[in-house]
Design a protein around this motif. Structure first.
Motif, short mmCIF file in Angstrom:
data_model
loop_
_atom_site.label_atom_id
_atom_site.label_comp_id
_atom_site.label_asym_id
_atom_site.label_seq_id
_atom_site.Cartn_x
_atom_site.Cartn_y
_atom_site.Cartn_z
N THR A 18 2.15 5.71 10.69
CA THR A 18 2.02 4.28 10.96
C THR A 18 1.99 3.44 9.69
O THR A 18 1.89 2.22 9.76
CB THR A 18 0.75 3.99 11.79
OG1 THR A 18 -0.35 4.59 11.13
CG2 THR A 18 0.87 4.52 13.20
N GLY A 19 2.09 4.07 8.54
CA GLY A 19 2.07 3.34 7.27
C GLY A 19 3.15 2.28 7.16
O GLY A 19 2.89 1.17 6.69
N ILE A 20 4.34 2.60 7.59
CA ILE A 20 5.44 1.63 7.56
C ILE A 20 5.12 0.46 8.50
O ILE A 20 5.34 -0.69 8.16
CB ILE A 20 6.78 2.29 7.95
CG1 ILE A 20 7.17 3.32 6.90
CG2 ILE A 20 7.88 1.26 8.15
CD1 ILE A 20 8.32 4.23 7.31
N MET A 21 4.56 0.78 9.66
CA MET A 21 4.20 -0.27 10.62
C MET A 21 3.15 -1.21 10.03
O MET A 21 3.26 -2.42 10.18
CB MET A 21 3.68 0.35 11.92
CG MET A 21 3.40 -0.66 12.99
SD MET A 21 4.89 -1.54 13.53
CE MET A 21 5.72 -0.21 14.38
N VAL A 22 2.16 -0.65 9.35
CA VAL A 22 1.12 -1.48 8.72
C VAL A 22 1.75 -2.45 7.73
O VAL A 22 1.46 -3.64 7.74
CB VAL A 22 0.05 -0.60 8.04
CG1 VAL A 22 -0.85 -1.44 7.14
CG2 VAL A 22 -0.78 0.15 9.06
N SER A 23 2.65 -1.95 6.89
CA SER A 23 3.32 -2.81 5.90
C SER A 23 4.09 -3.93 6.56
O SER A 23 4.02 -5.09 6.14
CB SER A 23 4.27 -1.98 5.03
OG SER A 23 3.55 -1.04 4.30
N LYS A 24 4.83 -3.61 7.62
CA LYS A 24 5.62 -4.62 8.32
C LYS A 24 4.73 -5.65 9.01
O LYS A 24 5.01 -6.84 9.00
CB LYS A 24 6.54 -3.97 9.35
CG LYS A 24 7.81 -3.41 8.78
CD LYS A 24 8.61 -4.51 8.15
CE LYS A 24 9.94 -4.67 8.81
NZ LYS A 24 10.80 -5.63 8.11
N MET A 25 3.63 -5.18 9.61
CA MET A 25 2.72 -6.10 10.29
C MET A 25 2.08 -7.06 9.29
O MET A 25 1.94 -8.25 9.56
CB MET A 25 1.65 -5.32 11.05
CG MET A 25 2.19 -4.62 12.29
SD MET A 25 0.97 -3.54 13.08
CE MET A 25 -0.16 -4.75 13.78
N LYS A 26 1.71 -6.55 8.12
CA LYS A 26 1.12 -7.40 7.08
C LYS A 26 2.14 -8.44 6.61
O LYS A 26 1.80 -9.60 6.39
CB LYS A 26 0.64 -6.56 5.90
CG LYS A 26 -0.63 -5.79 6.20
CD LYS A 26 -1.07 -4.96 5.00
CE LYS A 26 -2.36 -4.23 5.28
NZ LYS A 26 -2.80 -3.43 4.12
N GLU A 27 3.39 -8.02 6.49
CA GLU A 27 4.45 -8.94 6.07
C GLU A 27 4.64 -10.05 7.10
O GLU A 27 4.73 -11.24 6.75
CB GLU A 27 5.75 -8.16 5.87
CG GLU A 27 6.94 -8.99 5.47
CD GLU A 27 8.22 -8.16 5.39
OE1 GLU A 27 9.29 -8.72 5.70
OE2 GLU A 27 8.15 -6.97 5.04
N VAL A 28 4.69 -9.69 8.37
CA VAL A 28 4.85 -10.68 9.44
C VAL A 28 3.66 -11.64 9.43
O VAL A 28 3.83 -12.86 9.54
CB VAL A 28 5.01 -10.00 10.82
CG1 VAL A 28 4.89 -11.00 11.95
CG2 VAL A 28 6.34 -9.25 10.90
#
Length: 111
Positions: A18-28
């Motif tokens: 889920t690391g990639i998802m965390v990064s994308k969510m923070k970006e959004v």
């Protein structure tokens, strides 16, 4: 929006998928005008570590790969009155961070 903080815990098997998802969510979240003034924290951890981290989070989301553990993890979340849900497999697979953030917001607002 009426929310001053949103701390989201993503759970998966080992905490890495889920690391990639965390990064994308923070970006959004960073790029969202509606979320600019909201204290947002998003972390991913292995499901087995839920008890260690639960007190720091408003919402818990499970990766679809551990949906089979929902009942077990919900029992822990219910003790702390923390909403828990499962990320839609389509949103997870396409890394639709916006939809997953929306899911988290709705869960917190309906708590």
């Amino acid at each position: 929006m009426g929310m001053d903080k949103l701390h989201i815990l993503l759970l998966c098997n080992l905490g890495s998928s889920t690391g990639i998802m965390v990064s994308k969510m923070k970006e959004v979240a960073r790029n969202s005008a509606k979320l600019k003034k909201v204290d947002i924290n998003i972390e991913a951890h292995p499901a087995g570590e839920l008890r260690e981290y639960i007190d720091k989070f408003d919402v818990i989301l499970l990766g679809p790969q551990i949906a089979h553990r929902y009942d077990e993890l919900e029992a822990i979340a219910d003790q702390k009155n923390t909403p828990i849900g499962i990320i839609d497999s389509r949103d997870y697979g396409s890394i639709n961070a916006g939809n997953i953030l929306k899911q988290s917001i709705v869960m917190k607002m309906n708590k």
